[in-house]
Design a protein around this motif. Structure first.
Motif, PDB file in Angstrom:
ATOM      1  N   THR A  14       1.202  -0.190 -14.441  1.00 39.49           N
ATOM      2  CA  THR A  14       1.335   0.932 -13.510  1.00 39.49           C
ATOM      3  C   THR A  14       2.655   0.878 -12.755  1.00 39.49           C
ATOM      4  OG1 THR A  14       0.135  -0.408 -11.921  1.00 39.49           O
ATOM      5  CG2 THR A  14      -1.138   1.249 -13.104  1.00 39.49           C
ATOM      6  N   GLY A  15       3.605   0.066 -13.238  1.00 41.35           N
ATOM      7  CA  GLY A  15       4.875  -0.046 -12.527  1.00 41.35           C
ATOM      8  C   GLY A  15       4.801  -1.103 -11.450  1.00 41.35           C
ATOM      9  N   ARG A  16       5.626  -0.947 -10.418  1.00 40.30           N
ATOM     10  CA  ARG A  16       5.723  -1.992  -9.397  1.00 40.30           C
ATOM     11  C   ARG A  16       4.414  -2.154  -8.638  1.00 40.30           C
ATOM     12  NH1 ARG A  16      11.375  -2.206  -6.173  1.00 40.30           N
ATOM     13  NH2 ARG A  16      10.155  -3.848  -5.157  1.00 40.30           N
ATOM     14  N   LEU A  17       4.108  -3.385  -8.290  1.00 43.08           N
ATOM     15  CA  LEU A  17       2.853  -3.698  -7.598  1.00 43.08           C
ATOM     16  C   LEU A  17       3.091  -3.835  -6.098  1.00 43.08           C
ATOM     17  CD1 LEU A  17       1.504  -6.344 -10.145  1.00 43.08           C
ATOM     18  CD2 LEU A  17       1.022  -3.893 -10.069  1.00 43.08           C
ATOM     19  N   HIS A  18       2.005  -3.801  -5.331  1.00 44.23           N
ATOM     20  CA  HIS A  18       2.125  -3.876  -3.873  1.00 44.23           C
ATOM     21  C   HIS A  18       1.530  -5.174  -3.330  1.00 44.23           C
ATOM     22  CE1 HIS A  18      -2.084  -2.671  -3.705  1.00 44.23           C
ATOM     23  NE2 HIS A  18      -1.810  -1.574  -4.392  1.00 44.23           N
ATOM     24  N   ILE A  19       1.666  -5.363  -2.028  1.00 39.97           N
ATOM     25  CA  ILE A  19       1.240  -6.649  -1.458  1.00 39.97           C
ATOM     26  C   ILE A  19      -0.284  -6.814  -1.478  1.00 39.97           C
ATOM     27  CG2 ILE A  19       3.321  -7.050  -0.086  1.00 39.97           C
ATOM     28  CD1 ILE A  19       1.884  -5.957   2.355  1.00 39.97           C
ATOM     29  N   GLY A  20      -1.004  -5.726  -1.671  1.00 39.36           N
ATOM     30  CA  GLY A  20      -2.446  -5.847  -1.890  1.00 39.36           C
ATOM     31  C   GLY A  20      -2.715  -6.603  -3.186  1.00 39.36           C
ATOM     32  N   THR A 261       1.431   2.286   0.208  1.00 44.37           N
ATOM     33  CA  THR A 261       1.653   0.902  -0.218  1.00 44.37           C
ATOM     34  C   THR A 261       2.925   0.310   0.373  1.00 44.37           C
ATOM     35  OG1 THR A 261       2.928   1.582  -2.150  1.00 44.37           O
ATOM     36  CG2 THR A 261       0.549   1.344  -2.443  1.00 44.37           C
ATOM     37  N   ILE A 262       2.939  -1.016   0.410  1.00 40.70           N
ATOM     38  CA  ILE A 262       4.162  -1.767   0.673  1.00 40.70           C
ATOM     39  C   ILE A 262       4.372  -2.639  -0.559  1.00 40.70           C
ATOM     40  CG2 ILE A 262       5.203  -3.582   2.079  1.00 40.70           C
ATOM     41  CD1 ILE A 262       3.676  -2.384   4.462  1.00 40.70           C
ATOM     42  N   LEU A 263       5.517  -2.442  -1.211  1.00 40.44           N
ATOM     43  CA  LEU A 263       5.744  -3.107  -2.501  1.00 40.44           C
ATOM     44  C   LEU A 263       6.106  -4.580  -2.308  1.00 40.44           C
ATOM     45  CD1 LEU A 263       7.893  -0.367  -4.285  1.00 40.44           C
ATOM     46  CD2 LEU A 263       5.419  -0.743  -4.454  1.00 40.44           C
ATOM     47  N   ILE A 264       5.809  -5.361  -3.334  1.00 44.70           N
ATOM     48  CA  ILE A 264       6.265  -6.748  -3.363  1.00 44.70           C
ATOM     49  C   ILE A 264       7.791  -6.705  -3.466  1.00 44.70           C
ATOM     50  CG2 ILE A 264       6.215  -8.927  -4.634  1.00 44.70           C
ATOM     51  CD1 ILE A 264       3.496  -8.012  -5.827  1.00 44.70           C
ATOM     52  N   GLY A 265       8.476  -7.283  -2.476  1.00 45.14           N
ATOM     53  CA  GLY A 265       9.934  -7.242  -2.476  1.00 45.14           C
ATOM     54  C   GLY A 265      10.507  -5.873  -2.146  1.00 45.14           C
ATOM     55  N   ASP A 267      12.519  -3.003  -0.522  1.00 47.31           N
ATOM     56  CA  ASP A 267      13.832  -3.185   0.103  1.00 47.31           C
ATOM     57  C   ASP A 267      13.788  -2.836   1.589  1.00 47.31           C
ATOM     58  OD1 ASP A 267      15.094  -0.479   0.668  1.00 47.31           O
ATOM     59  OD2 ASP A 267      14.499  -0.247  -1.438  1.00 47.31           O
ATOM     60  N   ALA A 268      14.742  -3.409   2.323  1.00 47.87           N
ATOM     61  CA  ALA A 268      14.670  -3.392   3.793  1.00 47.87           C
ATOM     62  C   ALA A 268      14.555  -1.980   4.354  1.00 47.87           C
ATOM     63  CB  ALA A 268      15.886  -4.099   4.380  1.00 47.87           C
ATOM     64  N   GLU A 269      15.366  -1.091   3.798  1.00 46.39           N
ATOM     65  CA  GLU A 269      15.416   0.252   4.362  1.00 46.39           C
ATOM     66  C   GLU A 269      14.071   0.970   4.244  1.00 46.39           C
ATOM     67  OE1 GLU A 269      17.975   4.222   3.549  1.00 46.39           O
ATOM     68  OE2 GLU A 269      18.901   2.303   2.983  1.00 46.39           O
ATOM     69  N   SER A 270      13.495   0.928   3.053  1.00 45.09           N
ATOM     70  CA  SER A 270      12.228   1.656   2.897  1.00 45.09           C
ATOM     71  C   SER A 270      11.079   0.908   3.577  1.00 45.09           C
ATOM     72  CB  SER A 270      11.925   1.953   1.431  1.00 45.09           C
ATOM     73  OG  SER A 270      11.676   0.777   0.719  1.00 45.09           O
ATOM     74  N   LEU A 271      11.186  -0.414   3.644  1.00 47.36           N
ATOM     75  CA  LEU A 271      10.174  -1.172   4.388  1.00 47.36           C
ATOM     76  C   LEU A 271      10.162  -0.726   5.852  1.00 47.36           C
ATOM     77  CD1 LEU A 271       8.077  -3.479   4.469  1.00 47.36           C
ATOM     78  CD2 LEU A 271       9.942  -5.038   5.038  1.00 47.36           C
ATOM     79  N   LYS A 272      11.363  -0.597   6.408  1.00 47.29           N
ATOM     80  CA  LYS A 272      11.472  -0.191   7.804  1.00 47.29           C
ATOM     81  C   LYS A 272      10.842   1.183   8.006  1.00 47.29           C
ATOM     82  CE  LYS A 272      14.642  -0.724  11.539  1.00 47.29           C
ATOM     83  NZ  LYS A 272      15.939  -1.341  11.854  1.00 47.29           N
ATOM     84  N   GLU A 340      12.314 -11.362   1.387  1.00 46.79           N
ATOM     85  CA  GLU A 340      13.638 -11.787   0.912  1.00 46.79           C
ATOM     86  C   GLU A 340      13.589 -12.585  -0.404  1.00 46.79           C
ATOM     87  OE1 GLU A 340      17.304 -11.375   0.508  1.00 46.79           O
ATOM     88  OE2 GLU A 340      16.229 -10.234   2.047  1.00 46.79           O
ATOM     89  N   PRO A 341      12.803 -13.661  -0.497  1.00 46.25           N
ATOM     90  CA  PRO A 341      12.787 -14.403  -1.763  1.00 46.25           C
ATOM     91  C   PRO A 341      12.293 -13.560  -2.944  1.00 46.25           C
ATOM     92  CG  PRO A 341      11.111 -15.249  -0.241  1.00 46.25           C
ATOM     93  CD  PRO A 341      11.964 -14.319   0.533  1.00 46.25           C
ATOM     94  N   TYR A 342      11.371 -12.636  -2.698  1.00 50.33           N
ATOM     95  CA  TYR A 342      10.885 -11.778  -3.779  1.00 50.33           C
ATOM     96  C   TYR A 342      12.005 -10.859  -4.273  1.00 50.33           C
ATOM     97  CZ  TYR A 342       6.198 -13.362  -2.591  1.00 50.33           C
ATOM     98  OH  TYR A 342       5.085 -14.138  -2.361  1.00 50.33           O
ATOM     99  N   ARG A 343      12.780 -10.326  -3.302  1.00 49.71           N
ATOM    100  CA  ARG A 343      13.909  -9.458  -3.682  1.00 49.71           C
ATOM    101  C   ARG A 343      14.927 -10.228  -4.506  1.00 49.71           C
ATOM    102  NH1 ARG A 343      14.680  -7.931   2.416  1.00 49.71           N
ATOM    103  NH2 ARG A 343      12.960  -6.444   2.681  1.00 49.71           N
ATOM    104  N   GLU A 344      15.212 -11.448  -4.053  1.00 48.76           N
ATOM    105  CA  GLU A 344      16.175 -12.299  -4.758  1.00 48.76           C
ATOM    106  C   GLU A 344      15.750 -12.481  -6.213  1.00 48.76           C
ATOM    107  OE1 GLU A 344      19.174 -13.898  -4.658  1.00 48.76           O
ATOM    108  OE2 GLU A 344      19.247 -12.375  -3.049  1.00 48.76           O
ATOM    109  N   LYS A 345      14.478 -12.879  -6.374  1.00 47.52           N
ATOM    110  CA  LYS A 345      13.995 -13.160  -7.730  1.00 47.52           C
ATOM    111  C   LYS A 345      13.945 -11.883  -8.568  1.00 47.52           C
ATOM    112  CE  LYS A 345      10.871 -16.630  -6.060  1.00 47.52           C
ATOM    113  NZ  LYS A 345       9.434 -16.875  -5.892  1.00 47.52           N
ATOM    114  N   ARG A 346      13.563 -10.785  -7.937  1.00 44.73           N
ATOM    115  CA  ARG A 346      13.482  -9.515  -8.675  1.00 44.73           C
ATOM    116  C   ARG A 346      14.849  -9.124  -9.217  1.00 44.73           C
ATOM    117  NH1 ARG A 346      11.513  -4.489  -9.913  1.00 44.73           N
ATOM    118  NH2 ARG A 346       9.354  -5.140 -10.009  1.00 44.73           N
TER     119      ARG A 346
END
Ligand code: TRP
Length: 386
Positions: A14-20, A261-265, A267-272, A340-346
């Motif tokens: 289903t594409g990118r997953l979320h923190i759930g 949803t809030i995605l795993i990793g 990005d800062a702008e959309s998280l905010k 941050e670490p999730y973004r790095e790895k992604r």
């Protein structure tokens, strides 16, 4: 390795997953791969049962989902990550299993019933819209000159057509129940799932509660096969995924279909953006109003990502000495650090998506070997190994 019990689980891409998913499923999978022989399947054929018209995003959906598995701790060294449609043996076992399941058993499947109810509601909704358009057009054309009669007529036309639509939609006497809503593939969805599980001779299947009926059918098929042809399959047991402890930004269950949803990793702008516009206690309008943290998703996020300060925040919120904006700013900063670490790895995989396919190819090879091993036994037991 040899004597470890086998686990199989999977997801439709289903594409990118979320923190759930991260807290409810993936962290659990990552733990299980330490003690079991684990197989994680990308169930693309299952996705096709409903998404067969537009398949253009399937490939990138697979990549995005697998990237999230990998950055959440599913390790290609410890687990077999594979694509369902690459292991043709699943299709073979599915055909053989399809002989062992009655049509009425499949029609009783609650997932099927839910799907049909959803589709019927949707159909009725669009048909009501069409009906409105028709009624308006007719009444406008015929009765341009007489406003009052126009409304009466419009109402009567609607009433008549709606009744026809409903009678048609819910009529008992169509030839086959759900006949034109459900395709053959969707009817067989749980049979294919049984093939997924049993072809690896899995002992344990981590799943969500909604999937329990499918596991029940899997167990029935395994017993039926064993009693007809001889013991081949273990009767698999479920492990239930952890109940969703992360609410969505609107306070409901986090789900792609709710758009909360809030995605795993992320990005800062959309998280905010998501945090700052998140739902909070509607009774707390001004900063000094006393709040109700237990029903506030932002407070739930504090409980997860800012545990050490959560008690304090709760007290302040209840007392009315803390505002929601402050609360949101603080949790954004904590979650931003967490991501941050999730973004790095992604990033590593985003830059070279071929890496994902290299991993899948390796997994496919191991999965295929195991699946073919089972099929050789199955063909022999069924005496179709000629
Ligand atoms: N039907 C499952 C879901 O929608 C996905 C799935 C396919 C699966 N095959 C599986 C889950 C085998 C567990 C085991 O979530």
């Amino acid at each position: 390795m040899g004597e470890r019990k086998v686990i199989l689980s999977g997801n439709r891409p289903t594409g990118r997953l979320h923190i759930g998913h991260l807290f409810g499923v993936l962290q659990n999978w990552a733990k299980l791969q330490e003690d079991y022989e684990t197989y994680f399947e990308i169930a693309d054929w299952h996705a096709l049962t409903t998404k067969y018209r537009d398949t253009s995003s399937l490939k990138s959906d697979i990549e995005d989902m697998v990237i999230d598995w990998l950055i959440s701790g599913i390790s290609p060294e410890k687990s077999v990550i594979f694509v369902q449609s690459h292991i043709k043996q699943h299709a073979e076992l599915h055909v053989l299993f399809s002989m062992l399941v009655s049509l009425s058993r499949l029609l009783r499947n609650p997932t099927l019933k839910e799907y049909v109810a959803e589709r019927e509601a949707l159909k009725l909704k669009t048909e009501k819209k069409t009906l409105n358009r028709i009624a308006q057009n007719i009444s406008q054309k015929i009765l341009k000159e007489d406003e009052e009669r126009k409304e009466v007529l419009e109402g009567k036309i609607k009433e008549f057509i709606l009744k026809e639509l409903e009678d048609n939609l819910f009529s008992e006497d169509s030839e086959v129940p759900y006949g034109d809503i459900v395709n053959y593939g969707f009817l067989g969805y749980p049979v294919l799932q049984a093939a997924d599980i049993l072809i690896y001779r899995a002992h344990v299947v981590p799943i969500g509660k909604d999937q329990l009926p499918h596991l029940e059918l899997t167990r029935e098929i395994a017993r039926r096969f064993n009693s007809l042809y001889g013991e081949v399959f273990p009767i698999p047991e479920p492990i239930l995924n952890e109940f969703a402890k992360v609410p969505g930004t609107d306070g409901r269950k986090m789900s792609k279909s709710y758009n909360n949803t809030i995605l795993i990793g992320e990005d800062a702008e959309s998280l905010k953006k998501k945090i700052m516009s998140s739902y909070t206690d509607p009774q707390k309008i001004r900063k000094n109003d006393p709040g109700h943290p237990d029903t506030c998703p932002v407070f739930h996020y504090h409980m997860i990502f800012n545990r050490e300060n959560a008690e304090n925040i709760k007290t302040e919120c209840i007392k009315g000495v803390r505002g929601c904006v402050q609360c949101k700013k603080e949790i954004f900063s904590k979650m931003d650090t967490f991501m941050e670490p999730y973004r790095e790895k992604r990033k590593k995989y985003e830059e070279k998506r071929d890496l994902v396919w290299d991993i899948i190819r390796e997994g496919d090879k191991k999965a295929r070997e195991k699946a073919e091993g089972t099929m050789e036994i199955v063909r022999e037991k069924m005496k179709i190994n000629y």
